[in-house]
Scaffold this motif. Structure first.
Motif, PDB file in Angstrom:
ATOM      1  N   GLY C 115       0.775  -1.239   0.000  1.00 59.28           N
ATOM      2  CA  GLY C 115       0.000   0.000   0.000  1.00 59.28           C
ATOM      3  C   GLY C 115       0.801   1.281   0.000  1.00 59.28           C
ATOM      4  N   PHE C 116       0.165   2.307   0.500  1.00 60.23           N
ATOM      5  CA  PHE C 116       0.683   3.674   0.404  1.00 60.23           C
ATOM      6  C   PHE C 116       0.613   4.331   1.773  1.00 60.23           C
ATOM      7  N   THR C 117       1.085   5.567   1.836  1.00 63.07           N
ATOM      8  CA  THR C 117       0.907   6.386   3.034  1.00 63.07           C
ATOM      9  C   THR C 117       0.169   7.641   2.606  1.00 63.07           C
ATOM     10  N   HIS C 118      -0.819   8.049   3.386  1.00 57.23           N
ATOM     11  CA  HIS C 118      -1.498   9.304   3.058  1.00 57.23           C
ATOM     12  C   HIS C 118      -0.504  10.447   3.091  1.00 57.23           C
ATOM     13  N   PHE C 119      -0.632  11.357   2.136  1.00 53.70           N
ATOM     14  CA  PHE C 119       0.216  12.543   2.180  1.00 53.70           C
ATOM     15  C   PHE C 119      -0.066  13.294   3.482  1.00 53.70           C
ATOM     16  N   ASP C 120       0.988  13.745   4.100  1.00 57.27           N
ATOM     17  CA  ASP C 120       0.851  14.464   5.350  1.00 57.27           C
ATOM     18  C   ASP C 120       0.761  15.969   5.066  1.00 57.27           C
ATOM     19  N   HIS C 271      -8.365  19.434   2.674  1.00 53.26           N
ATOM     20  CA  HIS C 271      -7.270  19.090   1.771  1.00 53.26           C
ATOM     21  C   HIS C 271      -7.541  17.720   1.157  1.00 53.26           C
ATOM     22  N   ALA C 272      -7.670  17.654  -0.150  1.00 54.29           N
ATOM     23  CA  ALA C 272      -7.807  16.350  -0.809  1.00 54.29           C
ATOM     24  C   ALA C 272      -6.407  15.767  -0.920  1.00 54.29           C
ATOM     25  N   ILE C 273      -6.024  15.067   0.127  1.00 52.82           N
ATOM     26  CA  ILE C 273      -4.624  14.627   0.219  1.00 52.82           C
ATOM     27  C   ILE C 273      -4.333  13.479  -0.737  1.00 52.82           C
ATOM     28  N   GLY C 274      -3.139  13.511  -1.244  1.00 50.52           N
ATOM     29  CA  GLY C 274      -2.729  12.507  -2.224  1.00 50.52           C
ATOM     30  C   GLY C 274      -2.139  11.273  -1.566  1.00 50.52           C
TER      31      GLY C 274
END
Lengths: 250, 466, 354, 227
Positions: C115-120, C271-274
């Motif tokens: 998986g991924f990490t949500h952009f902080d 914020h629509a975080i990437g």
């Protein structure tokens, strides 16, 4: 030192006292010039609803700014300031001041409906142009132009008789615009017409001018039409009023 | 510090007075926890703050991985030195450096001693209280002129004001001026009986700071540029072993103030300023040009904005008030402040002074650059010609710090050159404006007689200690 | 020592991709060993408390919950929770994984579904996150939606206006994020509808550069949010978020269609975080000996004949560890990776059998 | 009005600057630059537009922008700090201004005439704003409160307790050697040449000044030798 980039500032944003002394210092002219900022500080959230209350504006909220309307526009081809996409955008965000700046060109829409035909989201831009023109008129932003008076005379005749009689429309229009009833071009025009038209035709025109025929079984149609239009207008006014009150209540 | 309503990140930090005016639709609900556990509760403000703390705890600080993603020019600089291309003017232990963190979490060394004052060409002619307050503070901290710092006549402006204003000049000329000034700083120690590199440049001006960093970047990136300026520097006799001298760090005076803030507050502060509402205006060219090099501190504004100015104001105990145009420029504009002041005054009134006055009700606006102080200070009065009679005292952070430490508002802080109502601030700090003014006017008579008191005199500095 | 290399596949990560891979492997008669570093299964949708999923509209905990149950209830599947893989040695067909709990697992192939990490958002400080309490991320807003009530965290008032800012942590070289995160446009339009549903007096504005609601998401999300839920779309990327004197937030941008700067008041900014590469990717890369592409996601060896491949043979990958990915595509990729792994085991077995 | 070839030349000058590729990476028309631009808040000026013109190589409109628009930029560089593409619109404007001067555009001459005093000070003294420049008749808009203590400027400057600042016609005292070194930089980097191009009168004044200072320096060096 005058502002070098003055052409980059709208004239109505420049504040300047020609002659001014403050605290004993002469700061006349450019020494006191200040400029009003040009950024947009808020939206009018209810404006879209108001335009939607006018016939034609109902679907304005669907626009996604693809630009098909402007690209296809007959008027845009001759005047790039005529930009339906842009006005629809302004309508959506309620940027009224920007719309009012274009009050003198919005009504130029020729209702060819190419925009409405091409719009991928059924916004019906032609209708929005009409709605905007009506709103501008209602709010008193547009002066009454001869073309308005012409429309008025035209409609009054239709209402009375179900048809128009060219000569009456022209005469009525001249009266409304306080122009002399006998005009040189009209005399020349009539003279030439008399010279070249067959007698029977001329005779009928003359009879029509004198007796003003009505469309067969026109009856109360005109009155009914007027009542309908008035009712529509009243309803629209009511909706606008409600929209305004809702805004004030909020 | 005392948290205030408008301090970033401090909205609800205290119970009293935390209710903000102008809120609509308030129904008094707070948050408990997060996730699907969001519930309606009737938490007190303090409890609500605790509950929303997870936001701050859950997020990793910016330092986590940005640093690895971005290119640090200093690494290229070390490489060039290894290859024998340049000499790096190092910050050594003798400079008593303190380490701070920058935007991407990189470390930056701030020398606190053996400094070469690189003055600002706008500041000195216009707001001289800026350098005098700095020198005064250094003296108060026990630094010895001529040994611990130097103020030389052998320096020029960075010339970037002119470049940004007119476009006259070019990267080569800017680079040559940069290297010439910094070479002088490097060798200046020798004349005073020290080694080369003894004094490290401390840049007073925001634009010089930004410009030098940008130029340093170009120099390190472009061999062609290095070649070109080498010829010039060679002709001036300003190479060392045939190489260019480039400083390890470009250091702004306000960074020195930042790292010294606690010492200033604990050792020197005499006046309680907890009743002073401060707004901060950080110079664009401090934190927007080569922005990765600006100082950010997790303990100041949550590390979300540069720590400069806010940190010293907080250390002194003043209230720092947030305002909506915090990020905006002052309106200086380089050529505008001279030849298109209509813009400068309109901008500074609308986006800075009016906001600081109306929104933040500020007692003072602190800046860290010459241009910003000049712009905001001088362009207030004219506002009244168009019903914009907003006024706020404007000065540099170090001037405010010096005042709090008991410096004379006239003799040291030189507020007599400011047009904004500094009287109000001074009075609020409990200093009598009229009395100190009277004393200063008497001092002026002494000056006429030639009896001048010096913080620093370069002639005395020659040959080492005073 | 657990497992038999000839019929065991190691699945790392138990989000949508990992869960679907494990299910496929089990369904094909092989044995999945699932290793998940968190204490719960389900991945980001569960851990971050997502609300309703795109495109099904089902609640995340129901939809992903079914996937979790399918794996947990399968007798042939072994699950390690709160566990990481710390070592991975051997050859295709004969790998040995060392786990952080000290156990060893033999497996013929491995699937990375890490998986991924949500952009902080703290990395974009000028947009106010971490400074103002009413600046939230999409995941926080999802959580609020899941809680059933829309309100300003600062004081609980019902917001008159919410702004959703797209491309936070995406398409931004300033912070080293050059990629498009693919899902945020659709997620945001979905969120706009959810907000309006829960709070009809709230107007939602989406600030965008492009709207990328690809495929069938166009009318179901973008058009629907605009036409039925009256979401307004403004073509502008926001530059800064500050607060005004009365405590409302101010977003500063340029309305690029009107060509003017704007400074507009809002009550909540989202914020629509990437999607960032998983922050553990450097470690994962080292442990499994797989390469990372330039942004830090897991690299593919070859696109066309090695679906779900990595730079190491026998190690496959699926889902958002490759690049920003949707949940349903991650699930498909999980199945695809399972097929690849099983095919690999079959091929090795045939080769062995001669 | 320049012809197309001349306009193309100007654009070529701009894009051949070594900074150009660093400062223009691409543009998605997001508007962040214009959003933060102080000038855009008052002028019909947009850094986004400048970037777009360069990006699309619209040489006619680039030329057009150089007549007026590029001078509106306040060079605060907020645009550069914010741009998600890491462009520097302000930096591009700086390049365009340099080219406008190198090509002797009339617009540049017009804009910079009132800025001449600052340039004169800089080129001749190495610092820019000197106390004697801030005369009330040059700055009536700064109000009557421009200085809070009455007195002779010289005395007021003497009351600044730092020796190097007690000057009136420079911001600080600059040694003769430093000045002469700076003149060498101006000569070697073509700065004097562009000044000549921009304003011949100003250039003449500056040239005389520089010659005089150089002679002073020669004399001083001789004196040193004699000692």
């Amino acid at each position: 030192m005058a502002i070098h980039e003055k052409s980059l500032i709208d004239a109505d944003r420049i504040m300047e006292h020609d002659s001014l002394v403050v605290d004993g210092v002469d700061v006349s002219g450019h020494w006191n010039t200040m400029i009003k900022p040009r950024y947009i500080a808020d939206y009018d959230d209810d404006f879209e609803k108001i335009i939607q209350s006018y016939g034609g504006g109902e679907n304005v909220h669907r626009c996604w700014q693809c630009g098909s309307c402007t690209n296809s526009c007959t008027m845009y081809a001759v005047n790039t300031d005529f930009n339906p996409r842009y006005w629809i955008y302004l309508t959506r965000l309620g940027l009224k001041d920007e719309i009012i700046k274009d009050k003198d060109i919005i009504w130029q829409c020729v209702s060819c409906n190419k925009c409405t035909n091409i719009c991928p989201k059924d916004v019906r831009p032609e209708g929005v142009m009409k709605a905007l023109a009506h709103w501008l008129e209602d709010e008193g932003h547009t002066e009454v132009k001869p073309s308005h008076l012409f429309d008025e005379e035209f409609w009054e005749q239709v209402e009375r008789t179900g048809r128009i009689e060219d000569a009456h429309v022209i005469m009525g229009f001249f009266k409304k615009t306080k122009q002399p009833l006998i005009q040189e071009w009209l005399t020349a025009f009539t003279t030439r017409m008399i010279k070249h038209l067959p007698f029977a035709h001329l005779f009928r025109m003359g009879m029509n001018f004198v007796f003003t025929p009505r469309t067969r079984s026109w009856g109360r149609t005109g009155k009914v039409l007027r009542e309908f239009v008035e009712q529509q207008e009243a309803e629209a006014r009511e909706r606008r009023q409600q929209a305004r009150q809702a805004k004030e209540a909020a | 510090m005392n948290p205030t309503d408008n301090t970033p990140g401090n909205h609800n930090a205290n119970g009293d007075g935390a209710t903000k005016p102008g809120f609509h639709n308030t129904d008094g609900q707070g948050i408990a926890g997060h996730g699907s556990f969001f519930q309606e509760t009737n938490l007190s403000r303090e409890e609500a703050v605790k509950a929303t703390d997870w936001v701050r705890k859950h997020v990793d600080r910016r330092t986590v991985d940005l640093g690895d993603r971005m290119d640090d020019i200093r690494e290229h600089m070390w490489e060039l030195e290894r290859e024998g291309e340049i000499i790096v003017h190092r910050i050594t232990d003798a400079h008593k450096p303190m380490t701070v963190r920058t935007l991407f979490g990189w470390e930056k060394k701030i020398p606190t001693n053996q400094l070469w004052h690189h003055k600002s060409c706008g500041q000195c002619g216009n707001i001289p209280g800026y350098p005098t307050s700095l020198l005064w503070t250094m003296n108060q901290l026990g630094m010895q002129p001529g040994r611990d710092y130097l103020d030389e006549t052998d320096q020029t402006s960075c010339t970037a004001w002119n470049y940004h204003g007119s476009g006259i000049g070019n990267v080569e000329s800017l680079a040559a001026v940069f290297l010439r000034n910094f070479h002088q700083a490097y060798i200046s120690g020798k004349q005073h009986g020290f080694d080369a590199g003894h004094f490290f440049p401390l840049v007073h001006c925001g634009t010089s700071f930004g410009n030098y960093k940008e130029i340093r970047k170009y120099l390190i990136e472009s061999a062609e540029l290095r070649e070109k300026v080498k010829k010039i520097l060679g002709k001036l006799g300003r190479l060392v072993d045939g190489k260019l001298v480039i400083p390890e760090e470009i250091v702004h005076y306000s960074e020195w103030v930042h790292v010294m803030r606690n010492r200033i507050a604990s050792e020197l502060q005499k006046i309680d300023v907890s009743n002073i509402r401060v707004t901060a205006h950080v110079a664009c060219h401090y934190y927007k040009m080569v922005h990765e090099d600006a100082v950010y501190d997790a303990d100041v504004l949550g590390g979300n904005r540069t720590a400069i100015i806010t940190s010293v104001a907080q250390a002194l105990g003043a209230q720092v008030i947030d305002y909506s145009t915090w990020y905006d420029c002052c309106g200086f504009g380089f050529r505008h402040i001279i030849s298109e002041r209509e813009f400068t005054r309109s901008f500074t009134m609308d986006r800075k002074i009016r906001v600081a006055r109306e929104e933040a009700n500020a007692d003072v606006m602190l800046a860290n650059d010459t241009g910003c102080v000049t712009t905001m200070d001088k362009n207030q009065w004219i506002g009244k010609t168009h019903e914009q009679n907003f006024q706020v005292p404007i000065m540099a952070d170090i001037q405010f710090a010096a005042l709090a430490c008991g410096a004379d508002p006239f003799k040291i802080v030189q507020l007599q050159w400011h047009a904004s109502p500094c009287e109000d601030l001074v009075e609020k700090m409990g200093i009598s404006w009229s009395e100190t003014k009277k004393r200063f006017q008497e001092y002026l008579k002494e000056v006429e007689q030639g009896n001048i008191e010096y913080l620093y005199n370069p002639e005395l500095a020659y040959g080492g200690a005073q | 020592m657990q497992g038999d290399a000839s019929d065991t596949v190691l699945v790392v990560g138990a989000g949508p991709a990992g869960l679907s891979a494990a299910a496929s492997i089990a369904a094909a008669g092989f044995r999945p060993v699932v290793v998940e570093k968190e204490d719960v299964l389900g991945g980001a949708p569960i851990l971050s408390g997502y609300a309703k999923l795109v495109p099904s509209g089902e609640w995340a905990k129901d939809a992903i919950g079914r996937m979790v149950a399918r794996v947990e209830q399968d007798a042939s599947t072994t699950v390690f929770k709160g566990t990481k893989v710390t070592g991975f040695e051997g050859e295709p067909g004969d790998f040995t994984a060392t786990l952080s709990n000290g156990e060893h697992v033999k497996a013929g192939a491995a699937i990375l579904a890490t998986g991924f990490t949500h952009f902080d958002s703290i990395n974009k400080p000028e947009w106010g996150f971490g400074t103002y309490e009413d600046v939230l991320t999409t995941t926080q807003m999802e959580q609020m939606v899941a809680g059933g009530k829309i309100f300003c965290p600062s004081d609980g008032r019902v917001p008159e206006r919410v702004a959703i800012l797209l491309c936070v942590g995406s398409r931004d070289r300033q912070i080293g994020r050059e990629w498009c995160s693919k899902i945020c446009c659709t997620v945001s339009t979905n969120l706009a509808m959810e907000i309006k549903e829960l709070s009809p007096t709230t107007d939602v504005f989406i600030y965008y550069m492009d709207i990328r609601t690809f495929g069938l998401y166009e009318d179901k999300f973008y058009w629907k949010s605009q036409e039925e839920f009256k979401t307004k779309f403004v073509k502008a990327r926001i530059a800064e978020v500050t607060t005004s004197g009365d405590g409302r937030l101010l977003v500063k941008g340029e309305d690029t269609l009107v060509k003017r700067p704007i400074v507009i008041p809002f009550d909540i900014v989202v914020h629509a975080i990437g999607m960032d590469p998983n922050e553990d990717n450097p470690e994962i890369s080292k442990v499994f000996g797989v390469g990372l592409e330039k942004h830090g996601f897991i690299d593919r060896a070859e696109f066309y004949t090695s679906t779900c491949g990595t730079t190491r043979r026998g190690v496959f990958a699926a889902g958002s560890c490759y690049a920003p990915e949707t949940i349903d595509d991650s699930i498909s990729q999980g199945h695809a990776a399972a097929a690849r792994a099983i095919a690999e085991l079959h091929a090795l077995a045939r080769k062995k059998a001669g | 009005m320049a012809n197309y070839a001349e306009m193309q030349q100007i654009f070529d000058d701009i894009r051949s600057d070594f900074r150009y590729d660093h400062e223009l990476n691409g543009c998605l028309n997001c508007g962040v630059c214009t959003a933060t631009c102080p000038s855009a808040h008052f002028y019909d000026y947009s850094p986004r537009e400048i970037v777009q013109l360069l990006w699309t190589e619209n040489v006619e409109q680039i030329y057009d922008a150089m007549q007026e628009k590029i001078w509106a930029c306040a060079q605060c560089m907020t645009c550069a700090a914010r741009c998600p593409f890491k462009n520097s619109p302000g930096g591009l404007v700086a390049i365009m201004r340099e080219v406008a001067i190198a090509r002797g555009l009339q617009s540049a001459k017009d804009v910079l005439r009132p800025f001449g005093r600052v340039m004169l000070k800089l080129i001749t003294t190495g610092n820019q704003l000197s106390p004697d420049m801030i005369q009330p008749d040059h700055f009536p808009d700064w109000g009557p409160n421009i200085q809070k203590v009455e007195g002779d400027l010289k005395v007021l400057r003497k009351a600044i307790p730092v020796k190097t600042l007690q000057t009136v016609d420079t911001a600080w005292e600059v040694s003769l050697k430093t000045s002469v070194e700076m003149y060498t930089i101006w000569e070697m980097t073509g700065v004097l040449k562009s000044l000549e191009m921009m304003d011949e009168n100003l250039f003449d004044v500056i040239e005389d000044f520089i010659d005089e200072k150089k002679e002073d320096y020669e004399d001083w060096l001789e004196e040193q030798d004699e000692d």
